[in-house]
Scaffold this motif. Sequence first.
Motif, PDB file in Angstrom:
ATOM      1  N   LYS A  59     -24.803 -41.174  55.189  1.00 39.14           N
ATOM      2  CA  LYS A  59     -25.703 -40.895  54.071  1.00 39.14           C
ATOM      3  C   LYS A  59     -25.572 -39.452  53.582  1.00 39.14           C
ATOM      4  O   LYS A  59     -25.765 -39.172  52.399  1.00 39.14           O
ATOM      5  CB  LYS A  59     -27.150 -41.201  54.442  1.00 39.14           C
ATOM      6  N   LEU A  60     -25.230 -38.526  54.488  1.00 36.38           N
ATOM      7  CA  LEU A  60     -25.045 -37.145  54.054  1.00 36.38           C
ATOM      8  C   LEU A  60     -23.845 -37.030  53.129  1.00 36.38           C
ATOM      9  O   LEU A  60     -23.896 -36.332  52.117  1.00 36.38           O
ATOM     10  CB  LEU A  60     -24.852 -36.225  55.263  1.00 36.38           C
ATOM     11  N   SER A  61     -22.754 -37.699  53.470  1.00 38.05           N
ATOM     12  CA  SER A  61     -21.565 -37.655  52.610  1.00 38.05           C
ATOM     13  C   SER A  61     -21.847 -38.244  51.236  1.00 38.05           C
ATOM     14  O   SER A  61     -21.370 -37.742  50.222  1.00 38.05           O
ATOM     15  CB  SER A  61     -20.409 -38.418  53.263  1.00 38.05           C
ATOM     16  N   LYS A  62     -22.623 -39.325  51.199  1.00 39.66           N
ATOM     17  CA  LYS A  62     -22.960 -39.934  49.914  1.00 39.66           C
ATOM     18  C   LYS A  62     -23.798 -38.977  49.070  1.00 39.66           C
ATOM     19  O   LYS A  62     -23.582 -38.837  47.872  1.00 39.66           O
ATOM     20  CB  LYS A  62     -23.710 -41.242  50.149  1.00 39.66           C
ATOM     21  N   ARG A  63     -24.751 -38.325  49.718  1.00 41.82           N
ATOM     22  CA  ARG A  63     -25.632 -37.424  48.971  1.00 41.82           C
ATOM     23  C   ARG A  63     -24.901 -36.167  48.529  1.00 41.82           C
ATOM     24  O   ARG A  63     -25.206 -35.597  47.469  1.00 41.82           O
ATOM     25  CB  ARG A  63     -26.844 -37.054  49.833  1.00 41.82           C
ATOM     26  N   LEU A  64     -23.917 -35.724  49.321  1.00 44.54           N
ATOM     27  CA  LEU A  64     -23.208 -34.477  49.023  1.00 44.54           C
ATOM     28  C   LEU A  64     -21.786 -34.728  48.529  1.00 44.54           C
ATOM     29  O   LEU A  64     -20.914 -33.873  48.646  1.00 44.54           O
ATOM     30  CB  LEU A  64     -23.177 -33.596  50.273  1.00 44.54           C
ATOM     31  N   SER A  65     -21.558 -35.886  47.947  1.00 42.35           N
ATOM     32  CA  SER A  65     -20.215 -36.256  47.496  1.00 42.35           C
ATOM     33  C   SER A  65     -19.706 -35.373  46.360  1.00 42.35           C
ATOM     34  O   SER A  65     -18.510 -35.344  46.074  1.00 42.35           O
ATOM     35  CB  SER A  65     -20.185 -37.727  47.059  1.00 42.35           C
ATOM     36  N   HIS A  66     -20.595 -34.633  45.718  1.00 43.87           N
ATOM     37  CA  HIS A  66     -20.186 -33.772  44.612  1.00 43.87           C
ATOM     38  C   HIS A  66     -19.525 -32.485  45.090  1.00 43.87           C
ATOM     39  O   HIS A  66     -18.917 -31.757  44.287  1.00 43.87           O
ATOM     40  CB  HIS A  66     -21.405 -33.408  43.752  1.00 43.87           C
ATOM     41  N   LEU A  67     -19.623 -32.170  46.375  1.00 41.85           N
ATOM     42  CA  LEU A  67     -19.061 -30.926  46.878  1.00 41.85           C
ATOM     43  C   LEU A  67     -17.537 -30.985  46.871  1.00 41.85           C
ATOM     44  O   LEU A  67     -16.938 -31.997  47.204  1.00 41.85           O
ATOM     45  CB  LEU A  67     -19.540 -30.661  48.307  1.00 41.85           C
TER      46      LEU A  67
END
Length: 227
Positions: free
Chosen positions: A45-53
């Motif tokens: 879920k962290l990768s999904k939320r921070l996928s814009h990085l």
Amino acid sequence: MTESCSNASRSSSSSLNSSFHDDTEDDQTIAAILAEEESSKVDGKLSKRLSHLDSIPHTPRVIEKIPDVSEASLDHERLSERLVTYNLEEMQIEGDGNCQFRALADQLFRNPDHHKVVRKEVIKQLKHERKLYEGYVPMKYRSYLKKMKKSGEWGDHVTLQAAADRFAAKINLVTSFKETSYIEIVPNGKTPTKELWLSFWSEVHYNSLYERGDVPAQKPRKKHWLF
């Protein structure tokens, strides 16, 4: 003289048997802990939320320079600001030289005390796949392995790559670097089966990362870098 030699022989045999027994118990412990991997997978879920990085390509490397106090303070301030921006929180990891392995153990097994297991598995990976890592180590490879086997020896970006490869994990670093806030370390030739999140205070310390408010309760630690 014969009795002396006989006693020495028995002592040597006893020592070898004890060492073998300890290694066997250690390997059994490792096998039991590694069996926990299936129940410790991160849901992404962290990768999904921070996928814009945006990340930069990861280059394995050893530690070459420790920042001075002034530089380290600025780096830590930069990292803290990024964690607030990304709504992330650190689980404080003991600063005893094993912090990289403790942080990885927390992410893998939800227990930083399993750092010895992680280090041992990383060393196995470095030994068995020497060709993957030797070119990044600017010293005799056997000397590097001997040094890295020791508890308290700081992990580097070579050991991070080996950990990613050994555990089939994508390791996500939120860093204090000026140039980039985020680095992805992906396993060589494998599809990641899990994701690990660490903060990296450049060449000083690693902590385990969670979404703010999700940090698990932890036992009191002897020593922290930040306290």
